[in-house]
Design an enzyme around this catalytic site. Structure first.
Site, PDB file in Angstrom:
ATOM      1  N   CYS A  31      40.584  69.864  31.290  1.00 27.63           N
ATOM      2  CA  CYS A  31      40.085  68.955  30.261  1.00 27.63           C
ATOM      3  C   CYS A  31      38.583  69.190  30.081  1.00 27.63           C
ATOM      4  O   CYS A  31      37.825  69.143  31.056  1.00 27.63           O
ATOM      5  CB  CYS A  31      40.346  67.507  30.652  1.00 27.63           C
ATOM      6  SG  CYS A  31      39.625  66.323  29.498  1.00 27.63           S
ATOM      7  N   ASP A  38      44.741  69.887  33.437  1.00 25.05           N
ATOM      8  CA  ASP A  38      45.810  69.515  32.513  1.00 25.05           C
ATOM      9  C   ASP A  38      47.000  70.407  32.814  1.00 25.05           C
ATOM     10  O   ASP A  38      46.841  71.598  33.111  1.00 25.05           O
ATOM     11  CB  ASP A  38      45.375  69.720  31.060  1.00 25.05           C
ATOM     12  CG  ASP A  38      44.413  68.647  30.575  1.00 25.05           C
ATOM     13  OD1 ASP A  38      44.606  67.479  30.953  1.00 25.05           O
ATOM     14  OD2 ASP A  38      43.490  68.975  29.824  1.00 25.05           O
ATOM     15  N   ILE A  53      55.824  91.785  23.824  1.00 27.64           N
ATOM     16  CA  ILE A  53      54.826  91.386  24.814  1.00 27.64           C
ATOM     17  C   ILE A  53      55.349  91.659  26.224  1.00 27.64           C
ATOM     18  O   ILE A  53      56.462  91.268  26.569  1.00 27.64           O
ATOM     19  CB  ILE A  53      54.487  89.893  24.653  1.00 27.64           C
ATOM     20  CG1 ILE A  53      53.865  89.648  23.284  1.00 27.64           C
ATOM     21  CG2 ILE A  53      53.561  89.417  25.766  1.00 27.64           C
ATOM     22  CD1 ILE A  53      53.774  88.196  22.915  1.00 27.64           C
ATOM     23  N   GLU A  54      54.516  92.304  27.027  1.00 22.08           N
ATOM     24  CA  GLU A  54      54.856  92.582  28.420  1.00 22.08           C
ATOM     25  C   GLU A  54      54.565  91.317  29.225  1.00 22.08           C
ATOM     26  O   GLU A  54      53.468  90.748  29.143  1.00 22.08           O
ATOM     27  CB  GLU A  54      54.025  93.772  28.919  1.00 22.08           C
ATOM     28  CG  GLU A  54      54.483  94.340  30.236  1.00 22.08           C
ATOM     29  CD  GLU A  54      53.941  93.569  31.415  1.00 22.08           C
ATOM     30  OE1 GLU A  54      54.713  93.376  32.388  1.00 22.08           O
ATOM     31  OE2 GLU A  54      52.771  93.139  31.383  1.00 22.08           O
ATOM     32  N   LEU A  55      55.534  90.827  29.982  1.00 23.52           N
ATOM     33  CA  LEU A  55      55.456  89.498  30.572  1.00 23.52           C
ATOM     34  C   LEU A  55      54.456  89.357  31.728  1.00 23.52           C
ATOM     35  O   LEU A  55      53.834  88.305  31.876  1.00 23.52           O
ATOM     36  CB  LEU A  55      56.841  89.044  31.019  1.00 23.52           C
ATOM     37  CG  LEU A  55      57.839  88.854  29.870  1.00 23.52           C
ATOM     38  CD1 LEU A  55      59.183  88.416  30.408  1.00 23.52           C
ATOM     39  CD2 LEU A  55      57.310  87.872  28.840  1.00 23.52           C
ATOM     40  N   TYR A  72      43.714  70.779  23.764  1.00 25.11           N
ATOM     41  CA  TYR A  72      45.073  71.283  23.536  1.00 25.11           C
ATOM     42  C   TYR A  72      45.201  72.027  22.206  1.00 25.11           C
ATOM     43  O   TYR A  72      45.859  73.065  22.122  1.00 25.11           O
ATOM     44  CB  TYR A  72      46.090  70.141  23.530  1.00 25.11           C
ATOM     45  CG  TYR A  72      46.181  69.330  24.784  1.00 25.11           C
ATOM     46  CD1 TYR A  72      45.989  69.876  26.040  1.00 25.11           C
ATOM     47  CD2 TYR A  72      46.503  67.978  24.706  1.00 25.11           C
ATOM     48  CE1 TYR A  72      46.098  69.105  27.181  1.00 25.11           C
ATOM     49  CE2 TYR A  72      46.628  67.200  25.845  1.00 25.11           C
ATOM     50  CZ  TYR A  72      46.422  67.769  27.079  1.00 25.11           C
ATOM     51  OH  TYR A  72      46.544  67.010  28.211  1.00 25.11           O
ATOM     52  N   GLU A  73      44.611  71.462  21.169  1.00 25.95           N
ATOM     53  CA  GLU A  73      44.746  72.053  19.827  1.00 25.95           C
ATOM     54  C   GLU A  73      44.115  73.437  19.764  1.00 25.95           C
ATOM     55  O   GLU A  73      44.709  74.384  19.235  1.00 25.95           O
ATOM     56  CB  GLU A  73      44.103  71.126  18.785  1.00 25.95           C
ATOM     57  CG  GLU A  73      44.761  69.759  18.694  1.00 25.95           C
ATOM     58  CD  GLU A  73      44.319  68.756  19.772  1.00 25.95           C
ATOM     59  OE1 GLU A  73      44.843  67.625  19.734  1.00 25.95           O
ATOM     60  OE2 GLU A  73      43.469  69.085  20.628  1.00 25.95           O
TER      61      GLU A  73
END
Length: 115
Positions: A31, A38, A53-55, A72-73
């Site tokens: 936060c 968070d 995408i390679e994980l 968050y946004e």
């Protein structure tokens, strides 16, 4: 190697539209107001074009947010921007579903669709 250290690999079925759903249920960030951690889940759903995408690199990319103070946004939109830059999908949605804090639960959804 691509944006933010996110690696990709060639799509094994580039002529077939299919959806990939990746869930990261142990996501943590910080936060920016309190410095407290968070917690939440990041859900990534996309239709790949030439690359996927390679994980393992995605896991390390998401771990970078652990000590970043970010709302968050901004966080959800940054993840979307970085993943789109890395793999140029046909479409992608990133959902940040964050654990309640102070009795408030927040879910942020950011979507990209190629023109």
């Amino acid at each position: 190697m691509a944006s933010g250290g996110i690696e990709t690999f060639p799509n094994p079925r580039p002529g077939r539209p299919y959806e990939i759903d990746t869930r990261c249920p142990e996501f943590t960030s910080m936060c920016p107001k309190t410095g407290l951690p968070d917690f939440g889940e990041i859900r990534i759903t996309y239709v790949p074009d030439a690359t996927c995408i390679e994980l393992k690199s995605l896991k390390y990319y998401l771990l970078e947010f652990r000590n970043k103070g970010v709302f968050y946004e901004a966080l959800t939109n940054q993840i979307l921007d970085d993943l789109v830059a890395a793999c140029a999908p046909v479409r992608m949605t990133v959902v940040g579903d964050f654990t309640p804090r102070g009795g408030i639960r927040t879910t942020v959804t950011a979507t990209y669709t190629r023109d």
